[in-house]
Design a protein around this motif. Structure first.
Motif, PDB file in Angstrom:
ATOM      1  N   THR A   1       0.636  -1.406   0.155  1.00 46.34           N
ATOM      2  CA  THR A   1      -0.215   0.201   0.035  1.00 46.34           C
ATOM      3  C   THR A   1       1.418   1.246  -0.163  1.00 46.34           C
ATOM      4  O   THR A   1       0.562   2.679  -0.742  1.00 46.34           O
TER       5      THR A   1
ATOM      6  N   ARG B   1       2.121   1.900  -3.447  1.00 48.49           N
ATOM      7  CA  ARG B   1       1.471   2.351  -4.623  1.00 48.49           C
ATOM      8  C   ARG B   1       1.100   4.364  -4.915  1.00 48.49           C
ATOM      9  O   ARG B   1       0.969   4.670  -5.289  1.00 48.49           O
ATOM     10  N   LYS B   2       1.338   4.200  -3.082  1.00 45.12           N
ATOM     11  CA  LYS B   2       0.907   5.407  -3.028  1.00 45.12           C
ATOM     12  C   LYS B   2       2.081   6.498  -3.229  1.00 45.12           C
ATOM     13  O   LYS B   2       2.089   8.050  -3.698  1.00 45.12           O
TER      14      LYS B   2
ATOM     15  N   ASP C   1       6.336   6.089  -8.137  1.00 40.62           N
ATOM     16  CA  ASP C   1       5.289   6.290  -9.539  1.00 40.62           C
ATOM     17  C   ASP C   1       6.048   4.634 -10.125  1.00 40.62           C
ATOM     18  O   ASP C   1       7.135   4.862 -10.265  1.00 40.62           O
TER      19      ASP C   1
ATOM     20  N   LEU D   1       2.226  -6.488  -6.429  1.00 38.40           N
ATOM     21  CA  LEU D   1       2.135  -5.028  -7.501  1.00 38.40           C
ATOM     22  C   LEU D   1       2.428  -5.071  -8.593  1.00 38.40           C
ATOM     23  O   LEU D   1       1.607  -4.234  -9.520  1.00 38.40           O
TER      24      LEU D   1
ATOM     25  N   THR E   1      -0.050  -6.137 -10.978  1.00 36.00           N
ATOM     26  CA  THR E   1      -1.629  -5.519 -11.777  1.00 36.00           C
ATOM     27  C   THR E   1      -1.502  -4.051 -11.319  1.00 36.00           C
ATOM     28  O   THR E   1      -2.175  -3.905 -11.995  1.00 36.00           O
ATOM     29  N   ASP E   2      -0.664  -3.780 -10.683  1.00 35.40           N
ATOM     30  CA  ASP E   2       0.012  -2.255 -10.878  1.00 35.40           C
ATOM     31  C   ASP E   2       0.570  -1.277 -11.400  1.00 35.40           C
ATOM     32  O   ASP E   2       1.116  -0.489 -11.423  1.00 35.40           O
ATOM     33  N   GLY E   3       1.320  -2.657 -12.365  1.00 36.88           N
ATOM     34  CA  GLY E   3       2.659  -1.522 -13.153  1.00 36.88           C
ATOM     35  C   GLY E   3       3.684  -2.069 -12.745  1.00 36.88           C
ATOM     36  O   GLY E   3       4.399  -1.409 -13.402  1.00 36.88           O
ATOM     37  N   TYR E   4       3.762  -2.305 -11.666  1.00 37.22           N
ATOM     38  CA  TYR E   4       4.832  -2.230 -11.221  1.00 37.22           C
ATOM     39  C   TYR E   4       6.637  -3.556 -11.291  1.00 37.22           C
ATOM     40  O   TYR E   4       5.636  -4.993 -11.664  1.00 37.22           O
TER      41      TYR E   4
END
Length: 239
Positions: free
Chosen positions: A106, A109-110, A113, A135, A137-140
């Motif tokens: 979390t 993600r905050k 970038d 992470l 699926t969040d593009g990391y």
């Protein structure tokens, strides 16, 4: 004399805990369930392509420090103890999730970038969770590399065996699912199941508690937040 407590953490992670137990008046024994080893580096680590480094344990920080003297990357840490280890080794830009791997995800993600580059995660071969997968699926892009080994113990010290068999230990402290799993294996190996009925288990998280739930304890407690301070608060509530 205070109650007798059993510490199951690796020796490398126990200094602050044992000092805290001393300060609170507890007697303690140690039976490390994991033994930490650091392979000899084959060469310096090049971290220029990463935008940050992720630490899920203090041993990851220790291993990273053996691989490179570069402290230019921001460090994102699972908890305050790991963050303090980063500061000890000279990191200036340190962030703590003050929790578990989910809290760390979390925080990343905050604060981070994913478009600015990959993240480096120095870790053990076996970890409590797959941060990179969480992470993804969040593009990391998370590059996890094994930089230390955590070997399961195959024996229990004689003084600890005697204390368990004589029902002298009031509580056993568990900080990770893997240490808890190893403890259960050894309890069964030594046929100690009946010797825990008067002993409490104090766990860092529900995930840790789930690994020791098959044993018969006097009671089990889970820290309200996954930190050493909150775990010790649960220990204090037994008095």
């Amino acid at each position: 004399m205070g109650p007798l407590v059993l510490n199951t953490r690796p020796d490398t992670d126990s200094t602050d805990l044992l000092a805290a137990l001393d300060k609170r008046g507890y007697r303690h024994l140690s039976a490390p369930m994991l033994n930490i080893t650091f392979p000899v580096p084959t060469g310096p680590l090049d971290i220029k392509k990463y935008q940050a480094v992720i630490f899920t344990s203090a041993n990851g920080v220790r291993a990273f420090a053996k691989l490179t003297g570069d402290r230019s990357l921001p460090a994102y840490c699972v908890g305050d103890a790991t963050a303090r280890m980063c500061a000890t080794f000279g990191f200036d830009d340190v962030y703590s999730a003050n929790g578990d791997i989910n809290d760390l995800a979390t925080l990343i993600r905050k604060k981070v970038d994913p478009a600015h580059g990959p993240l480096f995660h120095p870790a053990a071969r076996k970890t409590a969770g797959d941060l990179g997968q969480m992470l993804l699926t969040d593009g990391y892009e998370v590059d996890r590399q094994t930089v230390y080994e955590a070997h399961e113990s195959n024996s229990v010290p004689e003084d600890v065996l005697e204390a368990l068999r004589n029902h002298h230990i009031e509580a056993v402290l568990f900080f990770s699912p893997r240490t808890a799993e190893t403890f259960v294996k050894l309890v069964r190996s030594y046929k100690l199941e009946r010797d825990l009925s008067g002993t409490s288990a104090i766990c860092l998280s529900p995930a840790v508690q789930s690994k020791i739930s098959d044993l018969t304890w006097y009671r089990t407690r889970v820290a309200s937040q996954p930190t050493q301070e909150y775990l010790l608060s649960e220990l204090g509530s037994l008095s």
